[in-house]
Design a protein around this motif. Sequence first.
Motif, short mmCIF file in Angstrom:
data_model
loop_
_atom_site.label_atom_id
_atom_site.label_comp_id
_atom_site.label_asym_id
_atom_site.label_seq_id
_atom_site.Cartn_x
_atom_site.Cartn_y
_atom_site.Cartn_z
N VAL A 12 0.83 -1.20 0.00
CA VAL A 12 0.00 0.00 0.00
C VAL A 12 0.87 1.26 0.00
N GLY A 13 1.85 1.30 0.89
CA GLY A 13 2.71 2.47 0.98
C GLY A 13 3.56 2.67 -0.26
N LEU A 14 4.14 1.59 -0.78
CA LEU A 14 5.01 1.69 -1.95
C LEU A 14 4.23 2.07 -3.20
N VAL A 15 3.09 1.45 -3.42
CA VAL A 15 2.28 1.77 -4.60
C VAL A 15 1.81 3.22 -4.55
N PHE A 16 1.41 3.66 -3.37
CA PHE A 16 0.94 5.04 -3.25
C PHE A 16 2.05 6.03 -3.57
N HIS A 17 3.20 5.86 -2.91
CA HIS A 17 4.25 6.86 -3.04
C HIS A 17 5.04 6.74 -4.35
N LEU A 18 5.19 5.54 -4.88
CA LEU A 18 5.98 5.35 -6.09
C LEU A 18 5.16 5.36 -7.37
N VAL A 19 3.86 5.07 -7.26
CA VAL A 19 3.02 4.96 -8.46
C VAL A 19 1.94 6.05 -8.50
N LEU A 20 1.07 6.07 -7.48
CA LEU A 20 -0.08 6.96 -7.52
C LEU A 20 0.28 8.42 -7.25
N ASP A 21 1.21 8.67 -6.35
CA ASP A 21 1.58 10.04 -5.99
C ASP A 21 2.90 10.44 -6.65
N ASN A 22 3.19 9.83 -7.78
CA ASN A 22 4.43 10.10 -8.50
C ASN A 22 4.08 10.62 -9.89
N ALA A 81 5.80 11.11 -12.38
CA ALA A 81 6.49 10.43 -13.46
C ALA A 81 5.86 9.08 -13.80
N SER A 82 4.91 8.64 -12.99
CA SER A 82 4.28 7.34 -13.20
C SER A 82 3.16 7.43 -14.23
N GLU A 83 3.00 6.36 -14.98
CA GLU A 83 1.92 6.29 -15.98
C GLU A 83 0.56 6.33 -15.31
N PHE A 84 0.47 5.86 -14.06
CA PHE A 84 -0.81 5.75 -13.37
C PHE A 84 -0.95 6.78 -12.26
N ASN A 85 -0.24 7.88 -12.36
CA ASN A 85 -0.23 8.83 -11.25
C ASN A 85 -1.60 9.49 -11.08
N ALA A 86 -1.91 9.75 -9.81
CA ALA A 86 -3.14 10.47 -9.46
C ALA A 86 -2.76 11.64 -8.55
N ALA A 87 -1.60 12.23 -8.83
CA ALA A 87 -1.06 13.28 -7.96
C ALA A 87 -1.99 14.48 -7.88
N ALA A 88 -2.65 14.81 -8.99
CA ALA A 88 -3.54 15.98 -8.97
C ALA A 88 -4.72 15.75 -8.04
N GLU A 89 -5.28 14.56 -8.08
CA GLU A 89 -6.41 14.25 -7.19
C GLU A 89 -5.96 14.22 -5.74
N ILE A 90 -4.79 13.66 -5.49
CA ILE A 90 -4.27 13.59 -4.13
C ILE A 90 -4.01 14.99 -3.58
N ALA A 91 -3.51 15.88 -4.43
CA ALA A 91 -3.21 17.24 -3.99
C ALA A 91 -4.46 18.00 -3.59
N ARG A 92 -5.61 17.60 -4.13
CA ARG A 92 -6.86 18.30 -3.80
C ARG A 92 -7.45 17.87 -2.46
N LEU A 93 -6.91 16.83 -1.86
CA LEU A 93 -7.40 16.40 -0.56
C LEU A 93 -7.04 17.45 0.50
N ASP A 94 -7.98 17.72 1.39
CA ASP A 94 -7.69 18.68 2.45
C ASP A 94 -8.37 18.23 3.74
N GLY A 95 -8.02 18.89 4.83
CA GLY A 95 -8.63 18.59 6.11
C GLY A 95 -8.46 17.15 6.53
N GLY A 96 -9.57 16.56 6.97
CA GLY A 96 -9.54 15.20 7.48
C GLY A 96 -9.12 14.18 6.43
N ARG A 97 -9.53 14.40 5.18
CA ARG A 97 -9.16 13.45 4.13
C ARG A 97 -7.64 13.40 3.94
N ALA A 98 -6.99 14.55 4.02
CA ALA A 98 -5.53 14.59 3.88
C ALA A 98 -4.86 13.87 5.05
N VAL A 99 -5.39 14.06 6.25
CA VAL A 99 -4.85 13.37 7.43
C VAL A 99 -5.02 11.86 7.28
#
Length: 244
Positions: free
Chosen positions: A95-105, A107-125
Amino acid sequence: MITPRTEAAPAPADIPARRRPWAAAFRGLVALSAATGLVIECVYGDVLVVLSFFTVWSNILAAAVLGLGAVRAWTRRPPLPALWTGGTLLCVSVVGLVFHLVLDNEASEFNAAAEIARLDGGRAVANQLLHTVTPIGAALDFLLLTAPGALRWRHAAQWLAAPALYFAFALVRGALLSPGAPTRYTYPFLDVTAHGYGGVLANAVALGAAFYALGLAIIGLDRIRPAPRPSEYRISSERARGLK
């Protein structure tokens, strides 16, 4: 002549297990962290959607296993089977590796960094608790608070049951939901609409191979890390002088 009877030193198995307050406290905190992240996710989102993510499955497992491990450490009971504790470590590590190396990266083909950046408040925590705190906590528990040598090579193959079950669940769920349903496919690499079944299967095989390789690495590390010598298994100098 009657030979004086001497008492043999107690075997380690005969010595009561000691309470491990530090292990109990640490595992309890990691379990609480995972549970807190899960509760926040359920409060802010649709519970049925939240429960569809492998991250949530893994953190539920971590909260249960580490919580029970905390209770057993406090009550002087034997640790949980290594198959379960090692499998939990593997799941949350993925879970940790896929999130940080794939989804929140980016440079990854499957990145979802934009969606992750929009999280705020409790969701970000919650996002950090589930993807960062729990994996790191489980790894520290494994490295510092568990006895080595309990894992077996066959466990790496047995642990593949978890991602295989989730893969089947994700595909069936996606097939049953309407094409316009939000989060129809929970992860970009499992999106049949975008990649087709062949592409999704290829992604799953690649992730499964990485899952298996990481499992083997965990088992290999378990076999080479030094074994702590519990103080209650040692014979003190006073007891040694009393032996005949």
